[in-house]
Design a protein around this motif. Structure first.
Motif, PDB file in Angstrom:
ATOM      1  N   VAL A 112     -46.576 -13.851  30.486  1.00  0.00           N
ATOM      2  CA  VAL A 112     -46.814 -13.869  29.037  1.00  0.00           C
ATOM      3  C   VAL A 112     -48.102 -13.110  28.773  1.00  0.00           C
ATOM      4  O   VAL A 112     -49.150 -13.431  29.332  1.00  0.00           O
ATOM      5  N   VAL A 113     -48.031 -12.082  27.929  1.00  0.00           N
ATOM      6  CA  VAL A 113     -49.220 -11.314  27.550  1.00  0.00           C
ATOM      7  C   VAL A 113     -49.485 -11.581  26.075  1.00  0.00           C
ATOM      8  O   VAL A 113     -48.686 -11.206  25.211  1.00  0.00           O
ATOM      9  N   ALA A 114     -50.601 -12.237  25.778  1.00  0.00           N
ATOM     10  CA  ALA A 114     -50.950 -12.594  24.400  1.00  0.00           C
ATOM     11  C   ALA A 114     -52.234 -11.883  24.011  1.00  0.00           C
ATOM     12  O   ALA A 114     -53.211 -11.889  24.758  1.00  0.00           O
ATOM     13  N   HIS A 115     -52.229 -11.308  22.813  1.00  0.00           N
ATOM     14  CA  HIS A 115     -53.366 -10.508  22.368  1.00  0.00           C
ATOM     15  C   HIS A 115     -54.115 -11.194  21.242  1.00  0.00           C
ATOM     16  O   HIS A 115     -53.513 -11.754  20.316  1.00  0.00           O
ATOM     17  N   SER A 116     -55.426 -11.147  21.327  1.00  0.00           N
ATOM     18  CA  SER A 116     -56.317 -11.564  20.250  1.00  0.00           C
ATOM     19  C   SER A 116     -56.035 -13.012  19.837  1.00  0.00           C
ATOM     20  O   SER A 116     -55.992 -13.909  20.673  1.00  0.00           O
ATOM     21  N   ALA A 117     -55.824 -13.258  18.531  1.00  0.00           N
ATOM     22  CA  ALA A 117     -55.626 -14.621  18.044  1.00  0.00           C
ATOM     23  C   ALA A 117     -54.432 -15.311  18.693  1.00  0.00           C
ATOM     24  O   ALA A 117     -54.407 -16.540  18.814  1.00  0.00           O
ATOM     25  N   PHE A 139     -49.916 -16.553  32.408  1.00  0.00           N
ATOM     26  CA  PHE A 139     -50.386 -16.218  31.062  1.00  0.00           C
ATOM     27  C   PHE A 139     -51.565 -15.267  31.200  1.00  0.00           C
ATOM     28  O   PHE A 139     -52.545 -15.567  31.895  1.00  0.00           O
ATOM     29  N   ALA A 140     -51.472 -14.128  30.537  1.00  0.00           N
ATOM     30  CA  ALA A 140     -52.542 -13.134  30.527  1.00  0.00           C
ATOM     31  C   ALA A 140     -52.968 -12.942  29.079  1.00  0.00           C
ATOM     32  O   ALA A 140     -52.215 -12.396  28.268  1.00  0.00           O
ATOM     33  N   VAL A 141     -54.170 -13.393  28.746  1.00  0.00           N
ATOM     34  CA  VAL A 141     -54.661 -13.362  27.371  1.00  0.00           C
ATOM     35  C   VAL A 141     -55.769 -12.323  27.264  1.00  0.00           C
ATOM     36  O   VAL A 141     -56.702 -12.308  28.077  1.00  0.00           O
ATOM     37  N   VAL A 142     -55.664 -11.462  26.257  1.00  0.00           N
ATOM     38  CA  VAL A 142     -56.589 -10.334  26.111  1.00  0.00           C
ATOM     39  C   VAL A 142     -57.321 -10.429  24.774  1.00  0.00           C
ATOM     40  O   VAL A 142     -56.689 -10.473  23.711  1.00  0.00           O
ATOM     41  N   GLY A 143     -58.652 -10.464  24.831  1.00  0.00           N
ATOM     42  CA  GLY A 143     -59.464 -10.408  23.620  1.00  0.00           C
ATOM     43  C   GLY A 143     -59.296 -11.588  22.685  1.00  0.00           C
ATOM     44  O   GLY A 143     -59.285 -11.420  21.466  1.00  0.00           O
ATOM     45  N   ALA A 144     -59.181 -12.797  23.226  1.00  0.00           N
ATOM     46  CA  ALA A 144     -58.962 -13.977  22.384  1.00  0.00           C
ATOM     47  C   ALA A 144     -60.290 -14.602  21.955  1.00  0.00           C
ATOM     48  O   ALA A 144     -61.120 -14.929  22.806  1.00  0.00           O
ATOM     49  N   PRO A 145     -60.503 -14.810  20.665  1.00  0.00           N
ATOM     50  CA  PRO A 145     -61.703 -15.504  20.188  1.00  0.00           C
ATOM     51  C   PRO A 145     -61.507 -17.021  20.281  1.00  0.00           C
ATOM     52  O   PRO A 145     -61.336 -17.716  19.274  1.00  0.00           O
ATOM     53  N   ALA A 178     -55.355 -28.614  29.163  1.00  0.00           N
ATOM     54  CA  ALA A 178     -55.087 -27.931  30.434  1.00  0.00           C
ATOM     55  C   ALA A 178     -53.629 -27.492  30.480  1.00  0.00           C
ATOM     56  O   ALA A 178     -52.739 -28.209  30.007  1.00  0.00           O
ATOM     57  N   PRO A 179     -53.345 -26.313  31.031  1.00  0.00           N
ATOM     58  CA  PRO A 179     -51.950 -25.896  31.199  1.00  0.00           C
ATOM     59  C   PRO A 179     -51.199 -26.855  32.116  1.00  0.00           C
ATOM     60  O   PRO A 179     -51.790 -27.521  32.979  1.00  0.00           O
ATOM     61  N   VAL A 180     -49.902 -26.915  31.954  1.00  0.00           N
ATOM     62  CA  VAL A 180     -49.088 -27.769  32.819  1.00  0.00           C
ATOM     63  C   VAL A 180     -49.066 -27.183  34.234  1.00  0.00           C
ATOM     64  O   VAL A 180     -49.314 -25.987  34.426  1.00  0.00           O
ATOM     65  N   PRO A 181     -48.783 -28.009  35.242  1.00  0.00           N
ATOM     66  CA  PRO A 181     -48.651 -27.487  36.610  1.00  0.00           C
ATOM     67  C   PRO A 181     -47.593 -26.387  36.665  1.00  0.00           C
ATOM     68  O   PRO A 181     -46.533 -26.486  36.038  1.00  0.00           O
ATOM     69  N   GLY A 182     -47.895 -25.340  37.401  1.00  0.00           N
ATOM     70  CA  GLY A 182     -46.990 -24.199  37.497  1.00  0.00           C
ATOM     71  C   GLY A 182     -47.394 -23.041  36.612  1.00  0.00           C
ATOM     72  O   GLY A 182     -46.812 -21.959  36.702  1.00  0.00           O
ATOM     73  N   VAL A 183     -48.396 -23.242  35.752  1.00  0.00           N
ATOM     74  CA  VAL A 183     -48.904 -22.180  34.891  1.00  0.00           C
ATOM     75  C   VAL A 183     -50.215 -21.649  35.444  1.00  0.00           C
ATOM     76  O   VAL A 183     -51.113 -22.424  35.782  1.00  0.00           O
ATOM     77  N   ARG A 184     -50.302 -20.333  35.569  1.00  0.00           N
ATOM     78  CA  ARG A 184     -51.568 -19.673  35.894  1.00  0.00           C
ATOM     79  C   ARG A 184     -52.073 -19.013  34.619  1.00  0.00           C
ATOM     80  O   ARG A 184     -51.374 -18.202  34.022  1.00  0.00           O
ATOM     81  N   PHE A 185     -53.276 -19.369  34.213  1.00  0.00           N
ATOM     82  CA  PHE A 185     -53.822 -18.886  32.952  1.00  0.00           C
ATOM     83  C   PHE A 185     -55.047 -18.030  33.219  1.00  0.00           C
ATOM     84  O   PHE A 185     -56.019 -18.496  33.799  1.00  0.00           O
ATOM     85  N   GLU A 186     -54.988 -16.759  32.794  1.00  0.00           N
ATOM     86  CA  GLU A 186     -56.098 -15.828  32.965  1.00  0.00           C
ATOM     87  C   GLU A 186     -56.478 -15.223  31.622  1.00  0.00           C
ATOM     88  O   GLU A 186     -55.620 -15.002  30.773  1.00  0.00           O
ATOM     89  N   SER A 187     -57.761 -14.921  31.464  1.00  0.00           N
ATOM     90  CA  SER A 187     -58.250 -14.312  30.234  1.00  0.00           C
ATOM     91  C   SER A 187     -59.067 -13.069  30.549  1.00  0.00           C
ATOM     92  O   SER A 187     -59.849 -13.062  31.504  1.00  0.00           O
ATOM     93  N   TRP A 188     -58.850 -12.031  29.740  1.00  0.00           N
ATOM     94  CA  TRP A 188     -59.668 -10.814  29.803  1.00  0.00           C
ATOM     95  C   TRP A 188     -60.531 -10.787  28.546  1.00  0.00           C
ATOM     96  O   TRP A 188     -60.003 -10.762  27.426  1.00  0.00           O
ATOM     97  N   VAL A 189     -61.840 -10.812  28.730  1.00  0.00           N
ATOM     98  CA  VAL A 189     -62.773 -11.038  27.625  1.00  0.00           C
ATOM     99  C   VAL A 189     -63.443  -9.733  27.221  1.00  0.00           C
ATOM    100  O   VAL A 189     -64.106  -9.078  28.033  1.00  0.00           O
TER     101      VAL A 189
END
Length: 240
Positions: A112-117, A139-145, A178-189
Motif C-alpha cells: 500500500v502506497v499512501a501519499h500525504s494526508a 504500508f509505504a507512506v510518503v510525506g504524511a503530516p 499499532a498496526p495489526v500483526p502481519g503489517v509492516r509500516f514504513e514512512s518516508w519523511v
C-alpha cells in the motif's frame, strides 16, 4: 485564514481530482465500490492511495513504472475529504480485507502506497485489518503530516477523528494505534524546508518524530519535493 478557507472548500468537495479522470486505466475501489478482481498472473499487488486533493501528476512516473513491471497489478483506493478520518480508515480497512480475501494464490507481495494526508488514513486502517493466515501487507507512506497541520493559532480538539477530515487535518494529532500483526509500516519523511505541507506553523511540526504509527522512518534529503518524491519511493519498493 487562506489555509482554513482552502480546507473548508475541500470539505465541500471542491478541487478534488478523481482517479478515473486522470488515470482511467487504474481500477478504483472506495466506500461505495468493491475492489476489482486481481488477475491470476499477478505476483505483486500495489494499492495506491492519493492525498487530499486526489489523483494528480505526482503519480504519473510512479504509475508508469508499476505498469511496466510484468508481474504487478495496480489498484487505487479513493476517499472523500468531506468524510471523517475514522470513516475513511474503516472504509479502507474493510475494502482492503475484501481484496486480500480473494487474491490469487500466486500473489507474494501486497504493498500500500499512501501519499500525504492519506498516510493518516493508512495508519488508522492498518490497525483495523483482518489479514488472512500467512498474509503480510507492506504500508509505504510518503510525506504524511502525522501530527496535523496546526493551520491556525486557534485551539483545535486534538485527534479529531470524527470531523470532516479536510477540516480536522488543520488541527493536531498525537495518538496512533499499532498496526495489526502481519503489517509492516514504513514512512518516508519530507522536510519542511522544501515541503510546504511539512512546514512548521505556530511552533508546531507536522512531521514531529514523536508522533505517528510505529515503524521505520526514512528521513529524506531537505531537497526532496512533496510530490516528486513519490516516484523515488516507488522505484525503491519495486527494487526490493
Amino acid at each position: 485564514m487562506k489555509r482554513l478557507v482552502a480546507l473548508a472548500a475541500l470539505a465541500a468537495g471542491c478541487s478534488y481530482a478523481h482517479v478515473a479522470a486522470r488515470a482511467p486505466e487504474v481500477p478504483v475501489f472506495s466506500r461505495y465500490d468493491a475492489p476489482a478482481k486481481v488477475a491470476p498472473r499477478t505476483r505483486r499487488l500495489f494499492v495506491l492511495v492519493p492525498g487530499i486533493l486526489g489523483w494528480g501528476w505526482e503519480w504519473d512516473e510512479a504509475l508508469a513504472m508499476l505498469r511496466a513491471a510484468p508481474d504487478v497489478t495496480v489498484e487505487a483506493f479513493e476517499w472523500a475529504p468531506s468524510a471523517s478520518l475514522a470513516r475513511s480508515a474503516a472504509d479502507f480497512a474493510r475494502r482492503l480485507d475484501e481484496l486480500l480475501a480473494t487474491l490469487p494464490p500466486g500473489v507474494t507481495r501486497v504493498v500500500v502506497v499512501a501519499h500525504s494526508a492519506a498516510g493518516l488514513i493508512a495508519a488508522h486502517a492498518a490497525a483495523k485489518l483482518h489479514l488472512p493466515p500467512g498474509r503480510t501487507v507492506e504500508f509505504a507512506v510518503v510525506g504524511a503530516p502525522y501530527a496535523g497541520l496546526h493551520a491556525s493559532p486557534v485551539a483545535y480538539t486534538p485527534d479529531n477523528l470524527d470531523t470532516p477530515f479536510a477540516i480536522a487535518l488543520g488541527g493536531t494529532f498525537a495518538r496512533y494505534p499499532a498496526p495489526v500483526p502481519g503489517v509492516r509500516f514504513e514512512s518516508w519523511v519530507t522536510d519542511g524546508a522544501r515541503d510546504p505541507v511539512m512546514a512548521s506553523r505556530f511552533g508546531h511540526d507536522p512531521g514531529d518524530p514523536q508522533v505517528g504509527p510505529p515503524g521505520p522512518r526514512h528521513r529524506l534529503p531537505t531537497t526532496a519535493d512533496h510530490n516528486r518524491v513519490l516516484a523515488q519511493v516507488v522505484r525503491e519498493l519495486l527494487a526490493r
